[in-house]
Design a protein around this motif. Structure first.
Motif, PDB file in Angstrom:
ATOM      1  N   PHE A  13      14.940  56.928  43.436  1.00  0.00           N
ATOM      2  CA  PHE A  13      16.252  57.596  43.357  1.00  0.00           C
ATOM      3  C   PHE A  13      17.258  56.750  42.576  1.00  0.00           C
ATOM      4  O   PHE A  13      17.984  57.255  41.720  1.00  0.00           O
ATOM      5  N   ARG A  14      17.279  55.447  42.861  1.00  0.00           N
ATOM      6  CA  ARG A  14      18.260  54.582  42.190  1.00  0.00           C
ATOM      7  C   ARG A  14      18.031  54.567  40.680  1.00  0.00           C
ATOM      8  O   ARG A  14      18.978  54.554  39.887  1.00  0.00           O
ATOM      9  N   ALA A  16      16.560  57.030  38.936  1.00  0.00           N
ATOM     10  CA  ALA A  16      16.887  58.357  38.411  1.00  0.00           C
ATOM     11  C   ALA A  16      18.399  58.526  38.266  1.00  0.00           C
ATOM     12  O   ALA A  16      18.888  59.097  37.285  1.00  0.00           O
ATOM     13  N   ALA A  17      19.138  58.015  39.235  1.00  0.00           N
ATOM     14  CA  ALA A  17      20.601  58.124  39.194  1.00  0.00           C
ATOM     15  C   ALA A  17      21.150  57.459  37.937  1.00  0.00           C
ATOM     16  O   ALA A  17      22.030  57.996  37.256  1.00  0.00           O
ATOM     17  N   GLU A  20      19.985  59.345  34.619  1.00  0.00           N
ATOM     18  CA  GLU A  20      20.720  60.582  34.344  1.00  0.00           C
ATOM     19  C   GLU A  20      22.189  60.325  34.009  1.00  0.00           C
ATOM     20  O   GLU A  20      22.959  61.267  33.853  1.00  0.00           O
ATOM     21  N   LEU A  22      24.608  59.092  35.862  1.00  0.00           N
ATOM     22  CA  LEU A  22      25.516  59.594  36.896  1.00  0.00           C
ATOM     23  C   LEU A  22      26.343  58.497  37.570  1.00  0.00           C
ATOM     24  O   LEU A  22      27.095  58.786  38.487  1.00  0.00           O
ATOM     25  N   LEU A  23      26.196  57.248  37.130  1.00  0.00           N
ATOM     26  CA  LEU A  23      26.863  56.153  37.846  1.00  0.00           C
ATOM     27  C   LEU A  23      28.116  55.665  37.120  1.00  0.00           C
ATOM     28  O   LEU A  23      28.139  55.554  35.897  1.00  0.00           O
ATOM     29  N   TYR A  27      25.041  48.103  39.914  1.00  0.00           N
ATOM     30  CA  TYR A  27      25.101  46.664  40.140  1.00  0.00           C
ATOM     31  C   TYR A  27      23.772  46.178  40.679  1.00  0.00           C
ATOM     32  O   TYR A  27      22.950  46.958  41.169  1.00  0.00           O
ATOM     33  N   ALA A  64      34.721  50.577  43.252  1.00  0.00           N
ATOM     34  CA  ALA A  64      34.943  52.026  43.327  1.00  0.00           C
ATOM     35  C   ALA A  64      36.379  52.371  42.930  1.00  0.00           C
ATOM     36  O   ALA A  64      36.622  53.338  42.217  1.00  0.00           O
ATOM     37  N   PRO A  69      34.028  56.176  42.119  1.00  0.00           N
ATOM     38  CA  PRO A  69      33.334  55.983  43.394  1.00  0.00           C
ATOM     39  C   PRO A  69      31.809  55.922  43.292  1.00  0.00           C
ATOM     40  O   PRO A  69      31.138  55.577  44.259  1.00  0.00           O
ATOM     41  N   ARG A  70      31.257  56.294  42.136  1.00  0.00           N
ATOM     42  CA  ARG A  70      29.785  56.328  42.072  1.00  0.00           C
ATOM     43  C   ARG A  70      29.237  54.948  41.742  1.00  0.00           C
ATOM     44  O   ARG A  70      28.795  54.666  40.630  1.00  0.00           O
ATOM     45  N   VAL A  71      29.327  54.076  42.736  1.00  0.00           N
ATOM     46  CA  VAL A  71      28.858  52.698  42.622  1.00  0.00           C
ATOM     47  C   VAL A  71      27.532  52.603  43.362  1.00  0.00           C
ATOM     48  O   VAL A  71      27.467  52.939  44.545  1.00  0.00           O
ATOM     49  N   LEU A  72      26.484  52.189  42.674  1.00  0.00           N
ATOM     50  CA  LEU A  72      25.159  52.168  43.308  1.00  0.00           C
ATOM     51  C   LEU A  72      24.355  50.986  42.776  1.00  0.00           C
ATOM     52  O   LEU A  72      24.400  50.684  41.588  1.00  0.00           O
ATOM     53  N   ARG A  73      23.606  50.343  43.690  1.00  0.00           N
ATOM     54  CA  ARG A  73      22.691  49.300  43.230  1.00  0.00           C
ATOM     55  C   ARG A  73      21.564  49.940  42.445  1.00  0.00           C
ATOM     56  O   ARG A  73      20.954  50.915  42.900  1.00  0.00           O
TER      57      ARG A  73
ATOM     58  N   PHE B   8      29.595  55.186  46.587  1.00  0.00           N
ATOM     59  CA  PHE B   8      28.398  56.003  46.809  1.00  0.00           C
ATOM     60  C   PHE B   8      27.313  55.219  47.534  1.00  0.00           C
ATOM     61  O   PHE B   8      26.598  55.764  48.371  1.00  0.00           O
ATOM     62  N   GLU B   9      27.187  53.939  47.231  1.00  0.00           N
ATOM     63  CA  GLU B   9      26.194  53.085  47.884  1.00  0.00           C
ATOM     64  C   GLU B   9      26.311  53.180  49.406  1.00  0.00           C
ATOM     65  O   GLU B   9      25.327  53.315  50.122  1.00  0.00           O
ATOM     66  N   GLN B  37      15.314  63.168  46.563  1.00  0.00           N
ATOM     67  CA  GLN B  37      15.926  62.724  45.304  1.00  0.00           C
ATOM     68  C   GLN B  37      16.869  63.797  44.748  1.00  0.00           C
ATOM     69  O   GLN B  37      17.978  63.498  44.315  1.00  0.00           O
ATOM     70  N   LEU B  41      20.854  63.288  44.012  1.00  0.00           N
ATOM     71  CA  LEU B  41      21.320  63.446  42.628  1.00  0.00           C
ATOM     72  C   LEU B  41      22.392  64.538  42.570  1.00  0.00           C
ATOM     73  O   LEU B  41      23.403  64.394  41.880  1.00  0.00           O
ATOM     74  N   LEU B  44      25.510  63.125  43.870  1.00  0.00           N
ATOM     75  CA  LEU B  44      26.145  62.252  42.872  1.00  0.00           C
ATOM     76  C   LEU B  44      26.932  63.071  41.855  1.00  0.00           C
ATOM     77  O   LEU B  44      28.030  62.698  41.451  1.00  0.00           O
ATOM     78  N   TYR B  47      30.059  64.283  43.485  1.00  0.00           N
ATOM     79  CA  TYR B  47      30.867  63.227  44.138  1.00  0.00           C
ATOM     80  C   TYR B  47      32.253  63.031  43.517  1.00  0.00           C
ATOM     81  O   TYR B  47      33.233  62.871  44.237  1.00  0.00           O
TER      82      TYR B  47
END
Lengths: 189, 152
Positions: A13-14, A16-17, A20, A22-23, A27, A64, A69-73, B8-9, B37, B41, B44, B47
């Protein structure tokens, strides 16, 4: 049923995000560099955060608020910075090709950081001369504050800025790291 | 006071296990992983349009429910399934809320479902329950509080 999210599913998932687009910020933590663990954040515009505090919890809210806000590892987007840092620490890279993303910084900070980016590997400059180059002669103290809040240390090499009398002064990551980086670059014995 | 929107995390960490279990119950293990997934997605993508951080659990379970429906539709073309609102509207349909609210006392359950499932105003809910607007509001918020407690 006690199903939990497997590592493979989580990583899928991480990835794919990020793939795409989307982030706002991807990080990752680099657990083992010569200056300790680093947290690295990147946006579409470049590297927006390098921190000597590798605990994501301490950064999520600020990232964020500053970038969205779309912060993701997610490790893949960080690969380029990871590679360039590896090369830098191995003494094989003197200049970073990755762009620093300092769009969210105030105008004065950006001006000073722009001048900082011109300070060559293996050399040092002073807070005062950086202030002058940024068009604010006498703003040495303010430049010190800008260095202290540098969002991307190492890539923007605030460790190359020292006091007018040659004192190392300070470093957000601790003075011993400043010494270590200057030694690596051959600017200090 | 509304809750701020978390990074989001944090949102993902908090809800991923429950979302996977929810999908697993509806679709079985194998299909649940793809749906997992797709759910996050889709979350996201939506969001940045969130206006506050309230009810994020209900929100993400609504998205997951819709993914389940899409999956079922794909496999059974022409099957009779109810229309659901788009994911930007916050209100889970009754069938999604029903399993979540099973443990509530009847009056609270009715108030929560009518408010969040059918988007009725508290005045209408009051009428429906044969009581007052204030009592309906109180029952719904007690129900939501109880749900929160049960899920933390």
């Amino acid at each position: 049923m006690t199903e939990t999210v497997s590592l493979a599913l989580d990583e899928r998932f991480r990835a794919a995000a990020a793939a795409e687009g989307l982030l706002d910020v991807a990080y990752d933590v680099l657990p083992d560099t010569p200056v300790g663990a680093l947290l690295v954040g990147v946006t579409d515009h470049g590297v927006c955060r390098i921190s000597f505090d590798p605990e994501p919890e301490h950064h999520l809210e600020l990232l964020a608020r500053l970038h969205g806000p779309r912060v993701l590892r997610s490790s893949k987007p960080v690969d380029r910075v990871r590679l360039e840092l590896d090369e830098y620490f191995a003494g094989k890279r003197q200049h970073f090709d990755v762009e620093p993303d300092v769009r969210v910084m105030p105008e004065f900070n950006r001006r000073v950081l722009e001048q900082l980016a011109r300070v060559e590997y293996g050399t040092t400059t002073t807070y005062g001369s950086l202030a002058e180059l940024a068009g604010n002669r006498g703003a040495a103290r303010a430049v010190g504050t800008v260095m202290n809040r540098n969002p991307v240390p190492i890539v923007l090499a605030c460790h190359r800025v020292v006091g007018a009398n040659g004192n190392l002064t300070g470093y957000a990551g601790g003075l011993e790291r400043k010494v270590q980086l200057l030694r690596l670059e051959g600017a200090l014995l | 006071m509304t809750a701020p929107i978390p990074a989001f995390e944090r949102f993902y960490e908090e809800h991923r296990t429950e979302v996977l279990r929810f999908l697993g119950r509806r679709l079985g293990h194998d299909r649940a992983e793809d749906a997992f997934q797709d759910t996050f997605l889709r979350a996201l993508r939506a969001y940045p349009r969130l206006e506050h951080g309230d009810h994020l659990r209900a929100w993400v379970l609504t998205i997951a429910s819709r993914i389940v429906l899409d999956d079922v539709r794909k496999r059974k073309p022409g099957g009779e399934l109810p229309e659901l609102p788009t994911e930007e509207s916050w209100h889970p349909a009754f069938e999604d809320l029903a399993p979540l609210t099973e443990g509530l006392p009847p009056k609270e359950r009715a108030a929560v479902v009518l408010r969040y499932g059918y988007d009725l105003g508290y005045d209408e809910i009051g009428v429906a329950l044969g009581s007052t607007e204030a009592a309906a509001r109180q029952a719904a918020s007690a129900g939501v509080r109880r749900l929160r407690k049960e899920t933390t």
